[in-house]
Design an enzyme around this catalytic site. Structure first.
Site, mmCIF file in Angstrom:
data_model
loop_
_atom_site.group_PDB
_atom_site.id
_atom_site.type_symbol
_atom_site.label_atom_id
_atom_site.label_comp_id
_atom_site.label_asym_id
_atom_site.label_seq_id
_atom_site.Cartn_x
_atom_site.Cartn_y
_atom_site.Cartn_z
ATOM 1 C CB ILE A 1 52.440 53.987 25.668
ATOM 2 C CG1 ILE A 1 52.621 55.500 25.595
ATOM 3 C CG2 ILE A 1 53.467 53.297 24.796
ATOM 4 C CD1 ILE A 1 53.971 55.994 26.094
ATOM 5 C CG ASP B 1 62.548 41.922 33.146
ATOM 6 O OD1 ASP B 1 62.373 40.794 32.636
ATOM 7 O OD2 ASP B 1 61.610 42.675 33.458
ATOM 8 N N GLY C 1 51.953 46.369 30.805
ATOM 9 C CA GLY C 1 52.661 45.108 30.990
ATOM 10 C C GLY C 1 52.127 44.408 32.212
ATOM 11 N N GLY D 1 52.318 47.295 35.211
ATOM 12 C CA GLY D 1 51.690 48.605 35.176
ATOM 13 C C GLY D 1 51.254 49.045 33.793
HETATM 14 N N1 LIG Z 1 59.595 55.086 27.871
HETATM 15 C C1 LIG Z 1 58.749 54.526 27.014
HETATM 16 N N2 LIG Z 1 58.521 55.082 25.811
HETATM 17 C C2 LIG Z 1 57.653 54.516 24.930
HETATM 18 N N3 LIG Z 1 56.988 53.370 25.158
HETATM 19 C C3 LIG Z 1 57.175 52.762 26.348
HETATM 20 C C4 LIG Z 1 58.057 53.294 27.334
HETATM 21 N N4 LIG Z 1 58.055 52.451 28.399
HETATM 22 C C5 LIG Z 1 57.223 51.458 28.092
HETATM 23 N N5 LIG Z 1 56.678 51.627 26.873
HETATM 24 C C6 LIG Z 1 55.686 50.763 26.201
HETATM 25 O O1 LIG Z 1 54.708 50.411 27.160
HETATM 26 C C7 LIG Z 1 54.563 48.996 27.202
HETATM 27 C C8 LIG Z 1 54.289 48.578 28.624
HETATM 28 O O2 LIG Z 1 55.456 48.753 29.390
HETATM 29 P P1 LIG Z 1 55.641 48.101 30.820
HETATM 30 O O3 LIG Z 1 57.015 48.431 31.270
HETATM 31 O O4 LIG Z 1 54.494 48.481 31.689
HETATM 32 O O5 LIG Z 1 55.469 46.545 30.593
HETATM 33 P P2 LIG Z 1 56.309 45.479 29.811
HETATM 34 O O6 LIG Z 1 57.749 45.853 29.823
HETATM 35 O O7 LIG Z 1 55.646 45.275 28.463
HETATM 36 O O8 LIG Z 1 56.047 44.166 30.667
HETATM 37 P P3 LIG Z 1 56.522 43.853 32.154
HETATM 38 O O9 LIG Z 1 55.582 44.558 33.063
HETATM 39 O O10 LIG Z 1 56.409 42.382 32.216
HETATM 40 O O11 LIG Z 1 57.928 44.344 32.266
HETATM 41 C C9 LIG Z 1 55.871 48.435 26.663
HETATM 42 O O12 LIG Z 1 55.670 47.195 26.051
HETATM 43 C C10 LIG Z 1 56.300 49.493 25.673
HETATM 44 O O13 LIG Z 1 55.754 49.199 24.397
#
Ligand SMILES: Nc1ncnc2c1ncn2[C@@H]1O[C@H](COP(=O)(O)OP(=O)(O)OP(=O)(O)O)[C@@H](O)[C@H]1O
Length: 493
Positions: free
Chosen positions: A168, A302, A171, A174
């Site tokens: 998906i 956050d 970030g 992870g």
């Molecule tokens: N439950 C979910 N359902 C659908 N997409 C998701 C979900 N959780 C995260 N994502 C997608 O995955 C991406 C990466 O998420 P992740 O939480 O790893 O990082 P982030 O929020 O972009 O950055 P950071 O690590 O700085 O918080 C997000 O930008 C979002 O688009």
């Protein structure tokens, strides 16, 4: 800019449609050979005793079919095309050759320590059997989380019952992948956080925070948390299972919108993030924040576009909550860019309340409607993180632009200004904002918002398709150029 012609729009959820076509007949019980499959392939008995009948090829099925092709392992690397280890399945190969990495992990192909943790992790506890949060010096627990929502009929989620469908996004901390929970055909999101050098402090902190997440009951504006585990064989990683939101996060939608604008430069209709949409998103975020604080005394800390997720049912939910100040700081040490939505009082180390999240919401709204992060866009990129922090603290509060290209209502301007007050004591609280005119005016527009979400889903799919085609075209052109260069070289020799 609009969402394109309604005739193009297909309101159905592609995922649901695909899942309906994914029939999973169970192999009759007593089939001894299916047990031998388990030990070879690493599949749980549930998965191994099912056969997946993939839908016939048509455009509507591409999504799921492609998902199976593009599975990733825990390191985010592609893994080979699956040979479904099913007895009597026509295309089944020799069971012994079935790929070991078909499922995430399993007791049968892991080291003993990991096996123990993984089998225990998703075993449900009794309702009142909450785990006490760990102290700083407590040893980390390898397993402690259970689902806070009845995910499947027997309310357990085994990692080995998951089939990874595709990446998906990732970030700073992870990578998130989409996975199919085979027993109930549910799509879920799986976040994998690598913990470098077995950093005990970070692990303890993460586990503490996941324990808090676990205690939060489902809410319409909070992404449901299904479980988590820490694996400590091979790569050290924390795996978090949560509800999948099929329109993704606001940052993703914003990127798709920008590409849409670039492709349709002549269109001058209403922007995607119009006032109704921004109001509904703000309302949902405020309600989620209010629930977390009123019920659990959790401050999100956050709020940013990537932590606000949307689905095509018209739901807006926040995720990644409960991350403590300490944790954010420890991540911020390693990763640049996590602190940009921080409020002035937080940067200065002052008392931090839910009003810090209100500040972040204000910045997020400006970013959604202008397409630029307010303290660093418009060709005015800060000179490093210190410059950015200095701007937040010393420069005037961010505001919505007031030029002839932008016509915002007084309600919206006032709402944003109220969020972006630098003096925390003068800033509005969550409950004050919930009754702000900007929120109440648009509150009854659920139907319009649901329609918007479905259109977003359609455009996400369209964008994916266009990008895939662009990539394929670029690859083909590169190949042709290489061939031409080779032919020219051969001719010269
Ligand atoms: N439950 C979910 N359902 C659908 N997409 C998701 C979900 N959780 C995260 N994502 C997608 O995955 C991406 C990466 O998420 P992740 O939480 O790893 O990082 P982030 O929020 O972009 O950055 P950071 O690590 O700085 O918080 C997000 O930008 C979002 O688009």
């Amino acid at each position: 800019m609009s969402f394109g012609t309604p005739s193009l729009f297909q309101g159905k959820s592609l995922q649901k449609r695909n899942l309906k076509q994914l029939s999973i007949p169970v192999v009759p019980e007593g089939n001894k050979s299916s047990e031998s499959v388990n030990s070879v392939s690493g599949l749980s008995p549930t998965v191994a005793s099912m056969k997946l009948s993939l839908p016939k090829a048509d455009s509507g099925n591409l999504h799921l079919r492609r998902g199976f092709k593009k599975r990733l392992n825990l390191d985010g690397q592609s893994i080979p095309e699956p040979v479904l280890p099913v007895k009597n399945y026509p295309s089944n190969e020799n069971l012994a050759t079935a790929p070991q990495s078909f499922v995430v992990s399993s007791p049968t192909n892991s080291s003993p320590s990991t096996s123990t943790s993984l089998t225990q992790v998703f075993t449900p506890l009794e309702d009142d059997d909450y785990v006490k949060p760990l102290g700083d010096n407590d040893p980390p627990q390898s397993s402690f989380i259970r689902s806070n929502e009845q995910m499947c009929t027997n309310s357990t989620i085994q990692l080995q019952d998951l089939v990874q469908l595709g990446r998906i996004g990732s970030g700073n901390s992870g990578t998130v992948v989409k996975a199919l929970h085979v027993p109930d055909s549910k799509i879920i999101a799986k976040k994998v956080i690598a913990v470098e050098n077995n950093n005990q402090l970070v692990i303890n902190q993460l586990i503490r925070e996941l324990t808090i997440m676990k205690s939060v009951h489902p809410h319409e504006n909070i992404v449901s948390f299904y479980g988590a585990t820490y694996t400590h064989s091979g790569n050290n990683e924390i795996i978090i299972l949560m509800e999948y939101m099929n329109c993704g996060s606001l940052d993703k939608i914003l990127s798709v919108y920008k590409r849409f604008c670039a492709r349709n430069a002549a269109t001058t209709e209403e922007p995607w993030f119009n006032e109704m949409v921004v109001s509904k998103i703000s309302y949902a975020v405020l309600k989620g924040l209010s629930y977390l604080y009123e019920k659990y005394k959790i401050i999100h800390r956050d709020i940013k576009p990537s932590n606000v997720l949307i689905n095509s049912k018209g739901q807006v939910k926040i995720c990644d909550f409960g991350v403590s100040k300490k944790m954010i700081n420890s991540i911020a040490d390693t990763f640049v860019g996590t602190s940009t939505y921080m409020s002035p009082e937080r940067i200065q180390g002052n008392v931090y309340s839910t009003k810090g999240d209100v500040w972040s919401l204000g910045l997020m709204i400006i970013e959604l409607v202008t397409g630029e992060f307010p303290l660093g866009g418009h060709n005015d990129t800060p000179n490093g993180i210190l410059d950015l922090l200095q701007r937040i603290v010393n420069e005037p509060s961010p505001r919505l632009p007031s030029d002839h290209n932008n016509h915002f209502s007084n309600e919206m301007v006032n709402f944003v200004n109220t969020c972006c007050v630098k003096d925390e004591s003068q800033r509005s609280s969550i409950s004050e904002l919930l009754s702000h005119n900007f929120i109440t005016i648009h509150k009854p527009k659920d139907k319009e918002f649901r329609h918007w979400c479905k259109k977003v889903k359609f455009h996400l799919k369209e964008d994916k398709q266009i990008r895939r085609e662009d990539n394929e075209r670029a690859k083909l052109e590169k190949k042709q150029l290489e061939r031409a260069a080779e032919a020219a070289a051969t001719a010269r020799r």
